[in-house]
Scaffold this motif. Structure first.
Motif, PDB file in Angstrom:
ATOM      1  N   SER A  76       0.827  -1.202   0.000  1.00 27.61           N
ATOM      2  CA  SER A  76       0.000   0.000   0.000  1.00 27.61           C
ATOM      3  C   SER A  76       0.871   1.265   0.000  1.00 27.61           C
ATOM      4  CB  SER A  76      -0.957  -0.003   1.186  1.00 27.61           C
ATOM      5  OG  SER A  76      -0.244  -0.001   2.388  1.00 27.61           O
ATOM      6  N   TYR A  77       2.173   1.101   0.231  1.00 26.60           N
ATOM      7  CA  TYR A  77       3.099   2.231   0.160  1.00 26.60           C
ATOM      8  C   TYR A  77       4.026   2.133  -1.045  1.00 26.60           C
ATOM      9  CZ  TYR A  77       1.368   3.641   4.639  1.00 26.60           C
ATOM     10  OH  TYR A  77       0.542   4.066   5.631  1.00 26.60           O
ATOM     11  N   VAL A  78       3.674   1.240  -1.959  1.00 22.68           N
ATOM     12  CA  VAL A  78       4.445   1.090  -3.191  1.00 22.68           C
ATOM     13  C   VAL A  78       3.470   1.248  -4.359  1.00 22.68           C
ATOM     14  CG1 VAL A  78       5.896  -0.443  -4.543  1.00 22.68           C
ATOM     15  CG2 VAL A  78       6.040  -0.498  -2.067  1.00 22.68           C
ATOM     16  N   PRO A  79       3.431   2.393  -4.971  1.00 18.87           N
ATOM     17  CA  PRO A  79       2.509   2.587  -6.083  1.00 18.87           C
ATOM     18  C   PRO A  79       2.902   1.761  -7.309  1.00 18.87           C
ATOM     19  CG  PRO A  79       3.502   4.665  -5.395  1.00 18.87           C
ATOM     20  CD  PRO A  79       4.207   3.580  -4.681  1.00 18.87           C
ATOM     21  N   GLU A  80       2.011   1.709  -8.227  1.00 20.57           N
ATOM     22  CA  GLU A  80       2.146   1.004  -9.516  1.00 20.57           C
ATOM     23  C   GLU A  80       3.584   0.806  -9.995  1.00 20.57           C
ATOM     24  OE1 GLU A  80      -1.392   0.424 -12.262  1.00 20.57           O
ATOM     25  OE2 GLU A  80      -0.945   0.245 -10.155  1.00 20.57           O
ATOM     26  N   ARG A  81       4.293   1.895 -10.071  1.00 22.94           N
ATOM     27  CA  ARG A  81       5.612   1.908 -10.679  1.00 22.94           C
ATOM     28  C   ARG A  81       6.666   1.160  -9.843  1.00 22.94           C
ATOM     29  NH1 ARG A  81       8.442   4.054 -15.369  1.00 22.94           N
ATOM     30  NH2 ARG A  81       9.893   2.371 -15.116  1.00 22.94           N
ATOM     31  N   GLY A  82       6.343   0.910  -8.592  1.00 21.47           N
ATOM     32  CA  GLY A  82       7.279   0.170  -7.742  1.00 21.47           C
ATOM     33  C   GLY A  82       8.139   1.042  -6.868  1.00 21.47           C
ATOM     34  N   LYS A  83       7.948   2.330  -6.922  1.00 19.18           N
ATOM     35  CA  LYS A  83       8.750   3.232  -6.092  1.00 19.18           C
ATOM     36  C   LYS A  83       8.146   3.339  -4.690  1.00 19.18           C
ATOM     37  CE  LYS A  83      10.472   6.158  -9.787  1.00 19.18           C
ATOM     38  NZ  LYS A  83      10.735   7.534 -10.170  1.00 19.18           N
ATOM     39  N   ILE A  84       8.959   3.810  -3.770  1.00 21.93           N
ATOM     40  CA  ILE A  84       8.465   4.004  -2.401  1.00 21.93           C
ATOM     41  C   ILE A  84       7.699   5.323  -2.341  1.00 21.93           C
ATOM     42  CG2 ILE A  84       9.131   4.313   0.011  1.00 21.93           C
ATOM     43  CD1 ILE A  84      11.624   2.626  -0.611  1.00 21.93           C
ATOM     44  N   LEU A  85       6.499   5.266  -1.795  1.00 22.02           N
ATOM     45  CA  LEU A  85       5.659   6.459  -1.710  1.00 22.02           C
ATOM     46  C   LEU A  85       6.307   7.482  -0.763  1.00 22.02           C
ATOM     47  CD1 LEU A  85       2.766   7.160  -2.846  1.00 22.02           C
ATOM     48  CD2 LEU A  85       1.935   6.640  -0.572  1.00 22.02           C
ATOM     49  N   PRO A  86       6.531   8.718  -1.239  1.00 25.28           N
ATOM     50  CA  PRO A  86       7.156   9.720  -0.365  1.00 25.28           C
ATOM     51  C   PRO A  86       6.222  10.106   0.766  1.00 25.28           C
ATOM     52  CG  PRO A  86       6.459  10.737  -2.408  1.00 25.28           C
ATOM     53  CD  PRO A  86       6.236   9.265  -2.564  1.00 25.28           C
ATOM     54  N   ARG A  87       6.793  10.506   1.869  1.00 23.70           N
ATOM     55  CA  ARG A  87       5.952  10.766   3.029  1.00 23.70           C
ATOM     56  C   ARG A  87       5.201  12.085   2.934  1.00 23.70           C
ATOM     57  NH1 ARG A  87       7.687  13.079   7.720  1.00 23.70           N
ATOM     58  NH2 ARG A  87       9.546  14.325   7.641  1.00 23.70           N
ATOM     59  N   ARG A  88       5.595  12.915   2.004  1.00 31.82           N
ATOM     60  CA  ARG A  88       4.826  14.142   1.814  1.00 31.82           C
ATOM     61  C   ARG A  88       3.462  13.814   1.227  1.00 31.82           C
ATOM     62  NH1 ARG A  88       6.069  14.894  -3.846  1.00 31.82           N
ATOM     63  NH2 ARG A  88       8.224  14.269  -3.758  1.00 31.82           N
ATOM     64  N   ILE A  89       3.340  12.651   0.635  1.00 33.68           N
ATOM     65  CA  ILE A  89       2.041  12.222   0.114  1.00 33.68           C
ATOM     66  C   ILE A  89       1.318  11.324   1.108  1.00 33.68           C
ATOM     67  CG2 ILE A  89       0.938  10.839  -1.679  1.00 33.68           C
ATOM     68  CD1 ILE A  89       3.111  11.985  -3.581  1.00 33.68           C
ATOM     69  N   SER A  90       2.053  10.372   1.673  1.00 35.43           N
ATOM     70  CA  SER A  90       1.388   9.416   2.564  1.00 35.43           C
ATOM     71  C   SER A  90       1.140   9.998   3.951  1.00 35.43           C
ATOM     72  CB  SER A  90       2.215   8.145   2.681  1.00 35.43           C
ATOM     73  OG  SER A  90       3.463   8.437   3.248  1.00 35.43           O
ATOM     74  N   GLY A  91       1.926  10.992   4.361  1.00 30.26           N
ATOM     75  CA  GLY A  91       1.749  11.572   5.684  1.00 30.26           C
ATOM     76  C   GLY A  91       2.405  10.777   6.799  1.00 30.26           C
ATOM     77  N   VAL A  92       3.204   9.763   6.436  1.00 29.72           N
ATOM     78  CA  VAL A  92       3.893   8.955   7.447  1.00 29.72           C
ATOM     79  C   VAL A  92       4.978   9.800   8.117  1.00 29.72           C
ATOM     80  CG1 VAL A  92       5.320   6.895   7.759  1.00 29.72           C
ATOM     81  CG2 VAL A  92       3.425   6.844   6.162  1.00 29.72           C
ATOM     82  N   CYS A  93       5.167   9.643   9.412  1.00 27.79           N
ATOM     83  CA  CYS A  93       6.180  10.421  10.126  1.00 27.79           C
ATOM     84  C   CYS A  93       7.581   9.921   9.758  1.00 27.79           C
ATOM     85  CB  CYS A  93       5.967  10.350  11.634  1.00 27.79           C
ATOM     86  SG  CYS A  93       6.469   8.797  12.346  1.00 27.79           S
ATOM     87  N   ALA A  94       8.570  10.732  10.036  1.00 30.69           N
ATOM     88  CA  ALA A  94       9.936  10.432   9.593  1.00 30.69           C
ATOM     89  C   ALA A  94      10.434   9.108  10.135  1.00 30.69           C
ATOM     90  CB  ALA A  94      10.873  11.557  10.016  1.00 30.69           C
ATOM     91  N   ALA A  95      10.204   8.870  11.407  1.00 31.94           N
ATOM     92  CA  ALA A  95      10.716   7.653  12.027  1.00 31.94           C
ATOM     93  C   ALA A  95      10.099   6.415  11.384  1.00 31.94           C
ATOM     94  CB  ALA A  95      10.418   7.665  13.517  1.00 31.94           C
ATOM     95  N   HIS A  96       8.785   6.485  11.155  1.00 30.83           N
ATOM     96  CA  HIS A  96       8.132   5.331  10.558  1.00 30.83           C
ATOM     97  C   HIS A  96       8.449   5.204   9.079  1.00 30.83           C
ATOM     98  CE1 HIS A  96       5.385   5.116  14.162  1.00 30.83           C
ATOM     99  NE2 HIS A  96       5.845   3.893  14.026  1.00 30.83           N
ATOM    100  N   GLN A  97       8.688   6.308   8.411  1.00 30.78           N
ATOM    101  CA  GLN A  97       9.078   6.232   6.998  1.00 30.78           C
ATOM    102  C   GLN A  97      10.425   5.507   6.858  1.00 30.78           C
ATOM    103  OE1 GLN A  97       7.358   6.978   4.369  1.00 30.78           O
ATOM    104  NE2 GLN A  97       8.777   7.244   2.687  1.00 30.78           N
ATOM    105  N   ARG A  98      11.313   5.747   7.798  1.00 34.79           N
ATOM    106  CA  ARG A  98      12.613   5.061   7.764  1.00 34.79           C
ATOM    107  C   ARG A  98      12.416   3.561   7.908  1.00 34.79           C
ATOM    108  NH1 ARG A  98      14.521   9.419  10.797  1.00 34.79           N
ATOM    109  NH2 ARG A  98      14.256   8.328  12.755  1.00 34.79           N
ATOM    110  N   MET A  99      11.574   3.178   8.866  1.00 39.11           N
ATOM    111  CA  MET A  99      11.303   1.747   9.060  1.00 39.11           C
ATOM    112  C   MET A  99      10.666   1.154   7.812  1.00 39.11           C
ATOM    113  SD  MET A  99       9.679   1.342  12.809  1.00 39.11           S
ATOM    114  CE  MET A  99       9.924   2.605  14.013  1.00 39.11           C
ATOM    115  N   LEU A 100       9.722   1.899   7.274  1.00 37.07           N
ATOM    116  CA  LEU A 100       8.982   1.440   6.102  1.00 37.07           C
ATOM    117  C   LEU A 100       9.929   1.247   4.913  1.00 37.07           C
ATOM    118  CD1 LEU A 100       6.057   0.934   5.148  1.00 37.07           C
ATOM    119  CD2 LEU A 100       5.965   3.318   4.475  1.00 37.07           C
ATOM    120  N   ALA A 101      10.797   2.238   4.705  1.00 30.15           N
ATOM    121  CA  ALA A 101      11.714   2.172   3.566  1.00 30.15           C
ATOM    122  C   ALA A 101      12.627   0.954   3.687  1.00 30.15           C
ATOM    123  CB  ALA A 101      12.542   3.452   3.491  1.00 30.15           C
ATOM    124  N   GLU A 102      13.093   0.706   4.908  1.00 32.87           N
ATOM    125  CA  GLU A 102      13.980  -0.438   5.114  1.00 32.87           C
ATOM    126  C   GLU A 102      13.230  -1.742   4.828  1.00 32.87           C
ATOM    127  OE1 GLU A 102      16.757  -0.053   8.339  1.00 32.87           O
ATOM    128  OE2 GLU A 102      16.322  -2.119   8.916  1.00 32.87           O
TER     129      GLU A 102
END
Lengths: 99, 139
Positions: free
Chosen positions: A57-83
């Protein structure tokens, strides 16, 4: 160790909003709904790389990681998510690049 | 190397390998780990699923997940064996004990914060300012 990561993040968000307000009058007025991190609400401490349903749900069609400016995820959780997403890619649970 | 570490070993087996051979393969891997002094705390056959991209011209694969406790030497050995095994398309090892410890710490911190004061904008800020001193006194 001095302050909580959630507090640090809150300060940063304030800065972002102030900057955004300055540029506001120029363009057409856009509705800015305050986005909130759903991982903070659900009190997630660990994002598992095997949880494909959640990650996709955080990987759109193209396969890229959804930026947090769009998803609204906080920085700490975005780091976990990206990893987690990168780990899932390594083991072919998620694509590196789609089509 | 004395302390115990927890790892998650995940690997993908060739889809053309027969089911009983898959079991054999996974048991073989587990045997390597135990013979090197590690212990297996969890085994999960995640079954055959589609790969997100082709690996060795294969579109499917059987996923096997192991949770291993040990020093790290058995991981090196098992990875070495998996690298040369053509039936294993891919493997990945992740150290999870540190991740879990960090998660526990966050949970702990949140519990302490919630106990201090019910959430309200100003209250949270005030807590954040006083917190460092309190932490020092505790330590």
């Amino acid at each position: 160790m001095s302050s909580n990561y959630e507090d640090r993040d809150r300060d940063r968000d304030f800065g972002f909003e102030r900057e955004y307000d300055r540029t506001m009058p120029r363009g057409p007025r856009r509705m800015m709904r305050r986005k909130i991190c759903r991982f903070c609400i659900e009190k997630v401490d660990l994002i598992d790389f095997k949880d494909v349903k959640l990650l996709s749900s955080y990987v759109p069609e193209r396969g890229k990681i959804l930026p947090r400016r769009i998803s609204g995820v906080c920085a700490a959780h975005q780091r976990m998510l990206a990893e987690a997403i990168k780990r899932a890619r390594n083991i072919a649970l998620l694509p590196y690049a789609a089509d | 190397m004395a302390e115990k570490r927890t790892y998650e070993v995940i690997f993908i087996i060739d889809p053309d390998v027969a089911e009983n051979e898959v079991m054999q393969l996974s048991e073989g891997v587990q045997k390597i780990i135990t013979s090197q002094g590690g212990s297996i705390t969890k085994t999960e056959m995640m079954g055959k699923r589609q790969l997100a991209y082709e690996i060795n011209h294969k579109r499917n694969g059987t996923y096997v997940l192991l949770e291993v406790e040990g020093s790290g030497a058995e991981i090196a050995e098992v990875e070495r064996r998996m690298r040369v095994n053509d039936q294993i398309l891919r493997y990945m090892t992740i150290r999870v004990d540190e991740m879990r410890r960090r998660a526990d710490k966050l949970k702990d911190r949140r519990a302490r914060k919630a106990a201090k004061k019910p959430a309200s904008g100003k209250a949270i800020k005030a807590v954040a300012q006083t917190e460092p001193e309190e932490e020092e006194s505790v330590a």
